[in-house]
Write an enzyme that holds these catalytic residues in place. Structure first.
Site, mmCIF file in Angstrom:
data_model
loop_
_atom_site.group_PDB
_atom_site.id
_atom_site.type_symbol
_atom_site.label_atom_id
_atom_site.label_comp_id
_atom_site.label_asym_id
_atom_site.label_seq_id
_atom_site.Cartn_x
_atom_site.Cartn_y
_atom_site.Cartn_z
ATOM 1 N N GLY A 105 -42.818 -39.512 36.120
ATOM 2 C CA GLY A 105 -44.069 -39.943 35.494
ATOM 3 C C GLY A 105 -45.149 -38.877 35.470
ATOM 4 N N LEU A 106 -44.792 -37.620 35.789
ATOM 5 C CA LEU A 106 -45.811 -36.561 35.810
ATOM 6 C C LEU A 106 -45.659 -35.583 34.645
ATOM 7 C CD1 LEU A 106 -46.178 -35.780 39.635
ATOM 8 C CD2 LEU A 106 -47.624 -37.219 38.202
ATOM 9 N N GLY A 107 -44.824 -35.946 33.685
ATOM 10 C CA GLY A 107 -44.772 -35.163 32.446
ATOM 11 C C GLY A 107 -43.965 -33.883 32.526
ATOM 12 N N SER A 108 -42.922 -33.855 33.363
ATOM 13 C CA SER A 108 -42.192 -32.588 33.539
ATOM 14 C C SER A 108 -41.583 -32.089 32.230
ATOM 15 C CB SER A 108 -41.119 -32.712 34.616
ATOM 16 O OG SER A 108 -40.100 -33.584 34.203
ATOM 17 N N ALA A 110 -42.487 -32.601 29.043
ATOM 18 C CA ALA A 110 -43.495 -32.092 28.105
ATOM 19 C C ALA A 110 -44.069 -30.767 28.609
ATOM 20 C CB ALA A 110 -44.606 -33.120 27.916
ATOM 21 N N ASP A 152 -48.226 -37.605 26.426
ATOM 22 C CA ASP A 152 -47.840 -36.567 27.391
ATOM 23 C C ASP A 152 -48.022 -35.167 26.802
ATOM 24 O OD1 ASP A 152 -47.026 -38.655 28.995
ATOM 25 O OD2 ASP A 152 -45.100 -37.762 29.522
HETATM 26 O O1 PMV Z 1 -43.069 -41.570 32.525
HETATM 27 P P1 PMV Z 1 -43.769 -40.652 31.607
HETATM 28 O O2 PMV Z 1 -44.565 -39.627 32.264
HETATM 29 O O3 PMV Z 1 -42.892 -40.067 30.548
HETATM 30 O O4 PMV Z 1 -44.887 -41.540 30.859
HETATM 31 C C1 PMV Z 1 -44.543 -42.355 29.811
HETATM 32 C C2 PMV Z 1 -45.727 -43.111 29.317
HETATM 33 C C3 PMV Z 1 -45.305 -44.312 28.461
HETATM 34 O O5 PMV Z 1 -46.514 -44.892 27.990
HETATM 35 C C4 PMV Z 1 -44.554 -45.321 29.298
HETATM 36 C C5 PMV Z 1 -44.454 -43.894 27.276
HETATM 37 C C6 PMV Z 1 -45.181 -43.124 26.198
HETATM 38 O O6 PMV Z 1 -44.495 -42.510 25.367
HETATM 39 O O7 PMV Z 1 -46.421 -43.164 26.140
#
Ligand code: PMV
Length: 321
Positions: A105-108, A110, A152
Site C-alpha cells: 500500500g505504499l506505492g512501490s 508506481a 499512485d
Molecule cells: O495498495 P495501493 O498502494 O496500490 O493503493 C491502491 C489504492 C486503491 O484506491 C485501492 C486503488 C486505486 O487504483 O486507487
C-alpha cells in the site's frame, strides 16, 4: 553519456482509497522515508539497444530482450522511447533498488516506474515532464492493477500532497500545519488487484449499499481538504478513524489492520486508518509530533513489523519545489 540516477518516494493515501476508483475524491501524500531509485549507465561492451536489467530487490536479473514485452518494465522503457519520438537506445545498464515494501500500500510499483522513466529520459539527455512521467507510470500500473485510479502515479510523480478525482486534473494541496503520521506495516502482503476486484464484485451485487459507502468516503475526503489547507490538522484524526470504519464496511480491512488501528487510538493517536488497498499492508495514525515515537512503539507491540514516522511539512503553493 554520464551515468544518471533518479529516485521517487513512496506514498500514503490519507483519505479515499477504493472510493477513488469510483470517481470519489481522495487525498494522498508522498512518503520520502522510503524510495525507489534507478541508475542508468552506458554499457560500452554491449551492442546498441542492449539493456541489462538488475533489480536485486525483486530478484530480477535479465536483459530487455529476454523480458516479456508485456512486463511493466518493458512497457515503461518502450513508453519512454515513444515519448521521445522513437528514440533509439544505446547499450545501457539499468539498476533498480527500492526500500519501499512490495504489495504493502505504499506505492512501490508506481515509484519504480517513476524512478526508471525519469532516470532513463535524463540519461538520454531528454528529461520528460512530471505529467508524461506520471502517465507512463499509469500505463505500467495497469499491468499490475487492471483499473488503477491514477492516484499512485500522480502523487509519486509530482511528489507533493494532492487532492485527486479520477479523470480530472489533480489539485496540489497547500498544507497549513505540519502533519505527523506514524505508518505501520502489518507484515501481510496483499494484492491490490484482488482487493479492488473484491470490492467491484460486491458493488455489482449490491450497488446501492456500496455507492452509499463510496459517497460517505468521498464526503470524508471533501471535509479533510480544508483542514489540511487551513487547519486545524488535529481534526483530521476523527475523519481518519471514520474513513477506517467505512473501509471495514467495504470489506477491505483485516484483523491485524484493525488491531493496529485500535492500538494507535489507545496510545494517544488522534485517529487511524488502513492505507492503500487493505487486506494487509500498511496503516496510518495521526499523532501529535511529541508522542509519535510512543505511538510507533505501541504499534510495534501490537504486531507491526516496521513503523515509519513521517511529517508532511507545512507548505504554501508558492513554495513548490
Ligand atoms: O495498495 P495501493 O498502494 O496500490 O493503493 C491502491 C489504492 C486503491 O484506491 C485501492 C486503488 C486505486 O487504483 O486507487
Amino acid at each position: 553519456m554520464p551515468a544518471v540516477s533518479a529516485s521517487a518516494p513512496g506514498k500514503a493515501i490519507l483519505f479515499g482509497e477504493h472510493a477513488v476508483v469510483y470517481q470519489r475524491p481522495a487525498i494522498a501524500v508522498p512518503v520520502h522515508q522510503v524510495q525507489a531509485r534507478a541508475y542508468v549507465s552506458a554499457d560500452p561492451r554491449a551492442p546498441q539497444g542492449h539493456v541489462d536489467i538488475d533489480a536485486p530487490d525483486i530478484d530480477l536479473h535479465t536483459s530487455l530482450s529476454e523480458l516479456d514485452p508485456q512486463h511493466p518494465l518493458s512497457l515503461l522503457i518502450a513508453g519512454v522511447q515513444n515519448a521521445l519520438g522513437g528514440y533509439p537506445l544505446p547499450a545501457l545498464r539499468l539498476r533498480i533498488t527500492s526500500s519501499i515494501p512490495i504489495a504493502a500500500g505504499l506505492g512501490s510499483g508506481a515509484a519504480v516506474s517513476v524512478a526508471v522513466s525519469r532516470a532513463l529520459s535524463n540519461f538520454l539527455g531528454r528529461p520528460l515532464s512530471d505529467e508524461v512521467i506520471s502517465s507512463l507510470a499509469y500505463q505500467a500500473e495497469q499491468v499490475y492493477h487492471g483499473t488503477p485510479s491514477g492516484i499512485d502515479n500522480t502523487v509519486i510523480a509530482y511528489a507533493r500532497p494532492i487532492y485527486f478525482v479520477r479523470g480530472q486534473p489533480f489539485l496540489p494541496l497547500k498544507v497549513a500545519e505540519p502533519v505527523t503520521l506514524v505508518i505501520a506495516d502489518s507484515g501481510q502482503p496483499a494484492s491490490t488487484a484482488q482487493m479492488v476486484g473484491g470490492v467491484a464484485a460486491r458493488w455489482r451485487e449490491d450497488p446501492a449499499r456500496y455507492n452509499a459507502l463510496f459517497d460517505a468516503i468521498g464526503e470524508i475526503a471533501r471535509q479533510a481538504r480544508p483542514l489540511i489547507e487551513n487547519g486545524p490538522a488535529s481534526e483530521l484524526g476523527p475523519l481518519m478513524s471514520a474513513n477506517h470504519e467505512a473501509l471495514v464496511e467495504l470489506g477491505v480491512s483485516s484483523p491485524s489492520l484493525d488491531r493496529l488501528v485500535k492500538a494507535a487510538q489507545q496510545s494517544g493517536a488522534l485517529g487511524a486508518k488502513l492505507s492503500g488497498a487493505g487486506g494487509g499492508g500498511n496503516m496510518l495514525a495521526l499523532a501529535p509530533a511529541e508522542i509519535a515515537e510512543q505511538v510507533a512503539e505501541a504499534l510495534q507491540q501490537a504486531g507491526a513489523v516496521r513503523t515509519i514516522v513521517t511529517t508532511i511539512p507545512a507548505q504554501t503553493l508558492s513554495q513548490e519545489s
